[in-house]
Design a protein around this motif. Structure first.
Motif, PDB file in Angstrom:
ATOM      1  N   GLU A 120      52.201  37.933  42.114  1.00  0.00           N
ATOM      2  CA  GLU A 120      52.225  37.839  43.572  1.00  0.00           C
ATOM      3  C   GLU A 120      51.162  38.744  44.195  1.00  0.00           C
ATOM      4  OE1 GLU A 120      53.420  36.646  47.431  1.00  0.00           O
ATOM      5  OE2 GLU A 120      53.610  35.760  45.436  1.00  0.00           O
ATOM      6  N   MET A 121      50.974  39.920  43.637  1.00  0.00           N
ATOM      7  CA  MET A 121      49.938  40.813  44.154  1.00  0.00           C
ATOM      8  C   MET A 121      48.550  40.204  43.977  1.00  0.00           C
ATOM      9  SD  MET A 121      51.209  44.737  43.450  1.00  0.00           S
ATOM     10  CE  MET A 121      51.864  44.601  41.791  1.00  0.00           C
ATOM     11  N   LEU A 122      48.316  39.567  42.855  1.00  0.00           N
ATOM     12  CA  LEU A 122      47.031  38.893  42.643  1.00  0.00           C
ATOM     13  C   LEU A 122      46.836  37.770  43.655  1.00  0.00           C
ATOM     14  CD1 LEU A 122      46.927  38.678  38.734  1.00  0.00           C
ATOM     15  CD2 LEU A 122      45.437  40.069  40.192  1.00  0.00           C
ATOM     16  N   ARG A 123      47.881  37.017  43.917  1.00  0.00           N
ATOM     17  CA  ARG A 123      47.795  35.926  44.904  1.00  0.00           C
ATOM     18  C   ARG A 123      47.440  36.487  46.278  1.00  0.00           C
ATOM     19  NH1 ARG A 123      50.376  33.598  48.910  1.00  0.00           N
ATOM     20  NH2 ARG A 123      52.075  35.119  48.871  1.00  0.00           N
ATOM     21  N   ARG A 124      48.111  37.560  46.680  1.00  0.00           N
ATOM     22  CA  ARG A 124      47.844  38.148  47.992  1.00  0.00           C
ATOM     23  C   ARG A 124      46.432  38.710  48.092  1.00  0.00           C
ATOM     24  NH1 ARG A 124      53.568  41.476  48.165  1.00  0.00           N
ATOM     25  NH2 ARG A 124      54.923  39.730  48.797  1.00  0.00           N
ATOM     26  N   ARG A 125      45.918  39.200  46.979  1.00  0.00           N
ATOM     27  CA  ARG A 125      44.577  39.784  46.963  1.00  0.00           C
ATOM     28  C   ARG A 125      43.494  38.745  46.664  1.00  0.00           C
ATOM     29  NH1 ARG A 125      42.075  42.758  48.129  1.00  0.00           N
ATOM     30  NH2 ARG A 125      41.405  44.286  46.573  1.00  0.00           N
ATOM     31  N   LYS A 126      43.936  37.496  46.440  1.00  0.00           N
ATOM     32  CA  LYS A 126      42.996  36.412  46.122  1.00  0.00           C
ATOM     33  C   LYS A 126      42.138  36.767  44.898  1.00  0.00           C
ATOM     34  CE  LYS A 126      42.714  34.531  50.797  1.00  0.00           C
ATOM     35  NZ  LYS A 126      43.847  35.300  51.354  1.00  0.00           N
ATOM     36  N   MET A 127      42.811  37.293  43.887  1.00  0.00           N
ATOM     37  CA  MET A 127      42.155  37.676  42.644  1.00  0.00           C
ATOM     38  C   MET A 127      42.857  36.990  41.475  1.00  0.00           C
ATOM     39  SD  MET A 127      41.627  41.747  43.567  1.00  0.00           S
ATOM     40  CE  MET A 127      40.619  42.152  42.137  1.00  0.00           C
ATOM     41  N   VAL A 128      42.132  36.806  40.389  1.00  0.00           N
ATOM     42  CA  VAL A 128      42.701  36.087  39.244  1.00  0.00           C
ATOM     43  C   VAL A 128      42.967  36.996  38.059  1.00  0.00           C
ATOM     44  CG1 VAL A 128      41.658  33.895  39.898  1.00  0.00           C
ATOM     45  CG2 VAL A 128      40.396  35.448  38.395  1.00  0.00           C
ATOM     46  N   LYS A 129      42.387  38.197  38.073  1.00  0.00           N
ATOM     47  CA  LYS A 129      42.535  39.109  36.945  1.00  0.00           C
ATOM     48  C   LYS A 129      42.982  40.471  37.446  1.00  0.00           C
ATOM     49  CE  LYS A 129      39.965  40.951  32.981  1.00  0.00           C
ATOM     50  NZ  LYS A 129      38.632  40.994  32.302  1.00  0.00           N
ATOM     51  N   LEU A 130      43.914  41.082  36.725  1.00  0.00           N
ATOM     52  CA  LEU A 130      44.424  42.383  37.119  1.00  0.00           C
ATOM     53  C   LEU A 130      43.389  43.467  36.794  1.00  0.00           C
ATOM     54  CD1 LEU A 130      46.780  43.965  38.291  1.00  0.00           C
ATOM     55  CD2 LEU A 130      47.712  44.174  35.979  1.00  0.00           C
ATOM     56  N   LYS A 131      42.827  44.052  37.855  1.00  0.00           N
ATOM     57  CA  LYS A 131      41.864  45.137  37.727  1.00  0.00           C
ATOM     58  C   LYS A 131      42.287  46.277  38.644  1.00  0.00           C
ATOM     59  CE  LYS A 131      38.344  42.642  38.968  1.00  0.00           C
ATOM     60  NZ  LYS A 131      36.944  42.235  39.264  1.00  0.00           N
ATOM     61  N   TYR A 132      41.631  47.413  38.486  1.00  0.00           N
ATOM     62  CA  TYR A 132      42.036  48.595  39.245  1.00  0.00           C
ATOM     63  C   TYR A 132      42.024  48.343  40.752  1.00  0.00           C
ATOM     64  CZ  TYR A 132      37.451  49.880  41.092  1.00  0.00           C
ATOM     65  OH  TYR A 132      36.282  49.910  41.801  1.00  0.00           O
ATOM     66  N   ASN A 133      41.061  47.559  41.248  1.00  0.00           N
ATOM     67  CA  ASN A 133      40.940  47.407  42.690  1.00  0.00           C
ATOM     68  C   ASN A 133      41.928  46.425  43.304  1.00  0.00           C
ATOM     69  OD1 ASN A 133      39.583  45.277  41.461  1.00  0.00           O
ATOM     70  ND2 ASN A 133      38.020  45.130  43.055  1.00  0.00           N
ATOM     71  N   VAL A 134      42.851  45.923  42.502  1.00  0.00           N
ATOM     72  CA  VAL A 134      43.959  45.150  43.092  1.00  0.00           C
ATOM     73  C   VAL A 134      44.791  46.072  43.981  1.00  0.00           C
ATOM     74  CG1 VAL A 134      46.093  43.881  42.603  1.00  0.00           C
ATOM     75  CG2 VAL A 134      44.046  43.452  41.238  1.00  0.00           C
TER      76      VAL A 134
END
Length: 215
Positions: A120-134
């Motif tokens: 869900e955090m990735l979806r909100r951040r519009k990111m596909v990979k978990l990285k520090y800047n999430v």
């Protein structure tokens, strides 16, 4: 709901926040857990970066010197609630109010180590990979946790935001970060504060990849 009860059981009590030393509390928040329950999803992780602000003697603080405005009034409430404001009219900044009522101290949460509700955090951040800047950087973590301006003044014991002594996955094991594991450095983006801009009131967990980049 069982989930809410479990969070309530490990949420920090008001006594943790309502102490005088905002710098000490800021350090002690490292290793604690920040959670939000929004849109039916629990998201959160370990706090790894904080900044302390003291309204009475710190020119970097919004409330200095004892300046009560519509925005800062939240900071004058008793510790244990959220102070959320907009930076540049865009980014929500999540702060934890500390000290007793009428003493305007607060701690900016700058980074968490994402653990719960990652998809869900990735979806909100519009990111596909978990990285520090999430979740590294105060604007990034509020987007990931969906913390917004209307959360200003909300309790940190739920029902939407909690700060906990341990993780929901391992509630019997409170986490502690000792001084030798903490990097102390000046805070970010407060050049206007004169000599107070040099105060080493930014705290990061040493070697943790989830903190925002050093300035």
């Amino acid at each position: 709901m069982d989930l809410i009860k479990r969070l309530n059981d490990i949420a920090l009590k008001e006594g943790f926040y309502q102490r005088k030393d905002v710098v000490k509390i800021s350090k002690e928040l490292l290793g604690k857990y920040l959670y939000s329950y929004k849109e039916g999803v629990l998201c959160g992780g370990k706090i790894v970066e904080t900044e302390a602000y003291c309204g009475e003697r710190d020119r970097a603080c919004h409330a200095y010197p004892d300046k009560r405005t519509k925005r800062t009034e939240t900071m004058y409430e008793g510790g244990g609630i959220a102070y959320v404001y907009l930076c540049y009219g865009i980014h929500s900044m999540f702060n934890i109010v500390t000290n007793k009522k009428d003493k305007a101290d607060a701690i900016l949460i700058r980074g968490i180590e994402a653990e719960t509700g990652v998809d869900e955090m990735l979806r909100r951040r519009k990111m596909v990979k978990l990285k520090y800047n999430v979740t590294a950087g105060p604007g990034c973590l509020t987007k990931a946790l969906n913390i917004v301006l209307k959360d200003n003044e909300c309790s940190l014991k739920g029902p939407t935001i909690w700060v906990c002594s341990a993780s929901i996955e391992n509630p019997q094991k409170p986490t502690t970060v000792v001084d030798s594991e903490i990097i102390c450095s000046p805070r970010v983006g407060i050049d206007y504060a004169g000599e107070d801009a040099l105060l080493p009131w930014r705290f990061r967990v040493k070697g943790n990849k989830w903190t925002s980049k050093a300035k």
